[in-house]
Scaffold this active site. Structure first.
Site, PDB file in Angstrom:
ATOM      1  N   CYS A   1       8.016   2.712   8.105  1.00 53.79           N
ATOM      2  CA  CYS A   1       8.606   1.418   8.472  1.00 53.79           C
ATOM      3  C   CYS A   1       8.518   1.219   9.986  1.00 53.79           C
ATOM      4  O   CYS A   1       7.438   1.076  10.513  1.00 53.79           O
ATOM      5  CB  CYS A   1      10.034   1.341   7.933  1.00 53.79           C
ATOM      6  SG  CYS A   1      10.656  -0.345   7.840  1.00 53.79           S
TER       7      CYS A   1
ATOM      8  N   HIS B   1       9.697   3.090   1.979  1.00 50.72           N
ATOM      9  CA  HIS B   1      10.561   4.207   2.394  1.00 50.72           C
ATOM     10  C   HIS B   1      10.577   5.337   1.359  1.00 50.72           C
ATOM     11  O   HIS B   1      11.452   5.344   0.485  1.00 50.72           O
ATOM     12  CB  HIS B   1      11.999   3.711   2.573  1.00 50.72           C
ATOM     13  CG  HIS B   1      12.201   2.882   3.792  1.00 50.72           C
ATOM     14  ND1 HIS B   1      12.510   3.425   5.016  1.00 50.72           N
ATOM     15  CD2 HIS B   1      12.130   1.542   3.985  1.00 50.72           C
ATOM     16  CE1 HIS B   1      12.635   2.453   5.913  1.00 50.72           C
ATOM     17  NE2 HIS B   1      12.411   1.300   5.315  1.00 50.72           N
TER      18      HIS B   1
ATOM     19  N   GLU C   1      11.664   8.272   1.724  1.00 50.46           N
ATOM     20  CA  GLU C   1      12.900   9.071   1.859  1.00 50.46           C
ATOM     21  C   GLU C   1      14.050   8.474   1.051  1.00 50.46           C
ATOM     22  O   GLU C   1      15.040   9.146   0.806  1.00 50.46           O
ATOM     23  CB  GLU C   1      13.274   9.224   3.342  1.00 50.46           C
ATOM     24  CG  GLU C   1      13.951   8.032   3.995  1.00 50.46           C
ATOM     25  CD  GLU C   1      13.001   6.906   4.393  1.00 50.46           C
ATOM     26  OE1 GLU C   1      11.821   6.927   3.972  1.00 50.46           O
ATOM     27  OE2 GLU C   1      13.450   5.982   5.121  1.00 50.46           O
TER      28      GLU C   1
END
Lengths: 251, 748
Positions: free
Chosen positions: A94, A211, A213
């Protein structure tokens, strides 16, 4: 079947003023995947012992001027560039992707989303190739679901360079529908060629808008993002069979 | 520009009136000081005695609410936000606040700074904000001005929360013409703090340094609390834009990190954010709470504009600032932390013995006032206001919805209800908010009746939700407020959590109108009853009066922010059907038609009328216990509360919560009485659950023991929603109406 890797990999997550996904990345890699992960303050100039540098999401320096435009001048970034040039693995997620394009470690630019609105939504991505350091744990053309959360994620590159990027097979993730078709409807932000993530020519630097994560801890949904981190861990340890013991949530 | 004002010139009655004081209050100030206040002192008194800061017309009513007990660590009003003990050495700080008038005048910055303000209230206590919610009420979305407000407010909330890095996870969005000129923007934040790191707002330690930290002070937001927030809106509100603050979420993110680093360090004696009334409010409230005095030198305050008058510095509502009292000997450490985060930290004064707040500029004493008389809980005026039951209520309540003709084609009614902006999916709105940053969002927006946020290091999760059906409150304020509390509690329980405490944001019209005050008085009474019955004390909140434009009053809107606690975050329950072949049950039953104030009456018959369905607290408590029990034993696949649009809308929503994998349902649940009531009635205390076929026996045994009426009503499967002969619609159409209504309106 669980077999622990030969050695634990060492990750540095860079923290700029305004980073806000640094904790999430540290958690995914450290707590969930059991690696050594530590925060690297943006004024730091020492990355020597690291295997991987991760530039997290957020709004570094408030995204003032332009997303990532100020962060690239942080003292740590000279060292990140050296680290990458020496073959170290670097991943930008990002805002981290935006910083990587600003530094020139990756080509292109991330522009305002086509709809001119911030978008936070789970999207489908097609893994374009599974022979990279970052994707070897996925099947080729696998469709994975992970969230995007950005205002400036529309990938742009002039036509000739875009052609070169495609010809070099540097596109690693593409926005797609549930069946893996990279259609215009499946493109959330107007990125050229539905591009969601790319690597550099040498293959050791990855930038992606979604994302991973946020889909690594199973309590948050199907952990489709963990493959990115597991691929990196594999690439470093060379142990293709491993399956890392996931950290247990809570106590 | 050289200032021509003398800050010590005596103030006049006219100046007091201009700042929303009345003559009696001006005389009272003269009496307290033993002299006429100077212009600086008058400005300080006027803003602290404004409705917004003093709660002068509401506090006596609020004192009737249950404000202690349960898991509360700090009673309402004692600190910046309520604190709830969740075990394992952690506490939750949470609060909701309005930013209605600033958002009416300047939607983007108004909403953004509303979010910023509530976040500061949370982290000033040492708690890291884990979640944000927003309860929004707008006018008719067909009106271009409403769409302008929706667009600006949503962008503003996203702008602030996304950059700050707090997930915005839940809330509600309602539309009614009554909010056209005066939208409601209520922002809530929830944070978690280790109990040993909790920071207080009570100044103490004579001689301790008072630090100003954060962003510089400018002229923005002056009179925000008084002239803008404590008066009704009029036609020329755009001229009030300078009274709206400008937010910088990046600065707030830095302030958050610096503040939490200090909370860990133990270097801080006390701290309070500078929100409404800025330096005035923080210095006087901190001094009053600690029973000490304070000296402040305005020449040391970091300014971003030159030659500001003392009253301007004292009243500025520039954002992202805090006032902090250092522990002795820890001053250098505090400076180091703020320096690391590139923020100002300047010693501007000292804690002093006695009971005076003394403000200096250019070596001159420009204000000398007793903080106790300025602070809420101290000597601010308190009024008991007159109230009178509005004349139209009897007629509205007497209306019998069953006298209306029955719907000819209930399937079409369902589609119409699903296309009502109030019921339709709000994905267009919440997808502009980051809902998953910080990786704790176990249940994200749109998927459950409440959002679930796990608490790291405990295995637990918090369930959060805001609720208020203002139509019910308009028809029967006492019952409407009870409904708001029990619905919020039920939503939290549907997610699998036990309701533990509430915060509230009470939005009403002009408190001097007896009709308006009746709604306020009754709503507070109803809320108190409900909170006592459910053992969910009120940890704090906010009152917003004067929500009127050119004589038009909003619907009375007491918004409830509910906090629930779940012991095992991995056992969360969401609202949607999961797979074919699951058995569908209704928990609870309707003994009342539930059509009074319903969406059905509003959408199909254009009325807000009828009797509001009663609330049975005993049943609601048994239902909550059952839902929590079913979740912990993992006996249910889904749970969804029956509310707006009744059982038919509830079932349709269960089919398409996950629009990428919808699941149909065949319902066999006929009625002999009113079809409208059966399908669209909103009688409370009902929840639809689905159960895997293999768990049916265990489920029925558990449910049977609970005392909650349980009825098997259908089985999931197929790609249609079929309910006896009433409804037979394909899910594609249902999904289209539900998900495309708001995008279509907003993209007009």
């Amino acid at each position: 079947m669980t077999r622990v890797t030969d050695r634990v990999t060492r990750w540095g997550v860079v923290v700029f003023p305004g980073s806000n996904c640094d904790k999430d990345a540290l958690d995914a890699v450290g707590r969930i995947l059991g690696q050594q992960a530590r925060a690297i303050w943006h004024r730091t100039q020492q990355l020597d012992d690291l295997d991987v540098v991760l530039l997290p999401g957020g709004f570094s320096h408030g995204d003032y001027l332009r997303a990532g435009a100020i962060a690239r001048f942080a003292p740590v970034m000279d060292k990140v560039i050296d680290f990458a040039r020496n073959g170290g693995l670097v991943i930008g997620i990002c805002n981290g992707f935006q910083v990587l394009t600003e530094t020139g470690l990756l080509p292109g630019a991330l522009m305002r989303n086509a709809g001119l609105r911030f978008i936070c939504r789970e999207v489908s991505l097609r893994v374009e190739r599974n022979d990279t350091f970052f994707t070897r744990r996925y099947r080729d053309r696998q469709v994975i679901n992970i969230p995007i959360a950005h205002n400036e994620g529309s990938f742009y590159l002039p036509p000739d360079q875009l052609q070169e990027l495609e010809a070099n097979r540097q596109v690693v993730f593409r926005y797609c529908d549930a069946d893996g078709n990279a259609t215009p409807e499946a493109n959330p932000n107007g990125s050229l060629n539905n591009i969601a993530g790319i690597i550099n020519r040498e293959g050791n630097v990855l930038g992606m808008m979604p994302h991973p994560e946020r889909r690594t801890d199973p309590i948050l949904g199907v952990p489709d993002g963990a493959g990115v981190f597991r691929s990196i861990i594999n690439s470093i340890t060379g142990n293709r069979l491993e399956s890392v013991t996931p950290g247990r949530f809570g106590r | 520009m050289e200032s021509t004002h003398d800050p010590t010139r005596p103030g006049t009655l006219q100046e007091a009136l201009d700042q929303t004081m009345n003559e009696e209050e001006f005389n009272r100030v003269c009496e307290i000081l033993g002299r006429v206040p100077n212009v600086t002192e008058l400005a300080i008194f006027a803003v602290m005695w404004s409705e917004h800061c003093s709660y002068k017309n509401s506090i006596l009513e609020l004192k009737t609410l249950p404000r202690s007990g349960g898991r509360l660590l700090v009673e309402a009003g004692e600190e910046n936000a309520g604190l709830v003990d969740i075990g394992d050495g952690y506490a939750v700080a949470f609060k909701i606040e309005s930013h209605n008038h600033p958002s009416a005048v300047e939607p983007f910055q108004g909403a953004a700074t509303g979010v910023g303000g509530i976040l500061r209230d949370i982290f000033t206590m040492g708690a890291r904000p884990l979640a944000a919610l927003d309860s929004l009420h707008f006018g008719d979305p067909g009106d271009p001005h409403t769409r302008y407000l929706v667009d600006g407010v949503v962008r503003g909330i996203g702008h602030y929360g996304n950059c700050f890095g707090v997930p915005t996870v839940a809330g509600e969005v309602c539309f009614d013409p009554a909010y056209s000129g005066n939208p409601l923007i209520n922002a809530m934040a929830v944070g978690v703090v280790k109990i040993e790191n909790i920071m207080s707002a009570k100044a103490s330690g004579v001689g301790n340094s008072v630090f100003y930290v954060g962003s510089k002070t400018g002229r923005d937001g002056i009179y925000g609390a008084s002239v803008l927030a404590s008066r009704e809106l009029s036609g020329d509100d755009e001229a009030k834009r300078p009274t709206v603050q400008v937010g910088d979420p990046f600065a707030e993110k830095l302030l958050l990190e610096a503040t939490l680093e200090l909370a860990e360090s133990g270097a801080v004696e006390s701290i309070q954010d500078m929100g409404a009334a800025g330096l005035t409010c923080s210095s006087s409230e901190m001094s009053a709470a600690g029973g000490v005095g304070m000296e402040i030198d305005l020449d040391l305050v970091p300014l971003r504009e030159r030659e500001m008058d003392p009253w301007e510095i004292m009243l500025s509502e520039s954002q992202e600032r805090m006032l902090l009292v250092a522990k002795k000997g820890r001053e250098a450490q505090i400076r180091r932390v703020f320096d690391k985060w590139e923020l100002e930290a300047v010693e501007i004064g000292k804690v002093i013995d006695g009971d005076r707040l003394r403000i200096f500029q250019k070596g001159r004493l420009v204000a000398d006032v007793p903080p106790w008389y300025l602070a809420l809980g101290g000597g601010v005026p308190r009024y008991r206001r007159e109230y009178r039951r509005p004349a139209d209520l009897d007629g509205l309540e007497a209306f019998d919805p069953l006298s209306l003709p029955e719907p000819e084609d209930p399937g079409r009614v369902l589609l119409k209800l699903l296309s009502d902006p109030e019921i339709a999916s709000k994905a267009w709105i919440y997808e502009q908010y980051d809902c998953s940053v910080r990786t704790n969002s176990v249940v994200e927006p749109g998927f459950g009746d409440a959002a679930l946020i796990r608490v790291e290091g405990t295995g637990k999760a918090l369930a959060v939700k805001t609720d208020c059906n203002a139509r019910y409150v308009r028809l029967n304020p006492r019952l409407g407020a009870k409904q708001a509390v029990v619905e919020a509690a039920r939503n939290v329980a549907c997610a699998g959590a036990r309701p533990v405490a509430i915060t509230n944001c009470l939005n009403f019209g002009h408190p001097y109108k007896p009709d308006v005050y009746y709604f306020f008085h009754e709503a507070v009474a109803g809320m108190g009853e409900a909170c006592r019955a459910l053992d969910t004390p009120v940890t704090g909140g906010n009152v917003s009066f004067y929500n009127e434009t050119q004589g038009q009053t909003i619907l009375p809107t007491p918004v409830i922010g509910m906090l629930g606690l779940m012991d095992d975050a991995s056992k969360s329950v969401t609202a949607g059907f999961k797979q074919e072949g699951d058995v569908v049950y209704q928990l609870g039953k309707s003994d009342h038609h539930g059509l009074g104030g319903s969406s059905y009456l509003k959408v199909m018959h254009g009325r807000i009328a009828g009797p509001v369905a009663p609330v049975d607290f005993g049943h609601e408590k048994r239902l909550i216990d059952l839902l929590v029990n079913l979740a912990s034993q993992e006996l249910i696949q889904s749970a969804h509360d029956v509310s707006d649009g009744g059982l038919s809308v509830c079932l349709a929503e269960c089919c398409m919560v996950d629009r990428r994998s919808p699941v149909g349902v065949v319902v066999d649940y006929p009625t002999e009485s009113s079809t409208a009531a059966h399908l669209f009635g909103e009688a409370p205390g009902r929840v639809v659950v689905s159960v895997k076929s293999g768990l049916v026996a265990r489920f029925e045994a558990e449910a049977g023991k609970s005392g909650v009426p349980v009825r098997r009503i259908g089985v999931t499967g197929g790609d249609r929603f079929i309910w006896n002969d009433y409804i037979d619609v394909d899910l594609e159409t249902v999904i289209d109406r539900y998900y495309n209504t708001i995008p279509n309106i907003m993209n007009e």
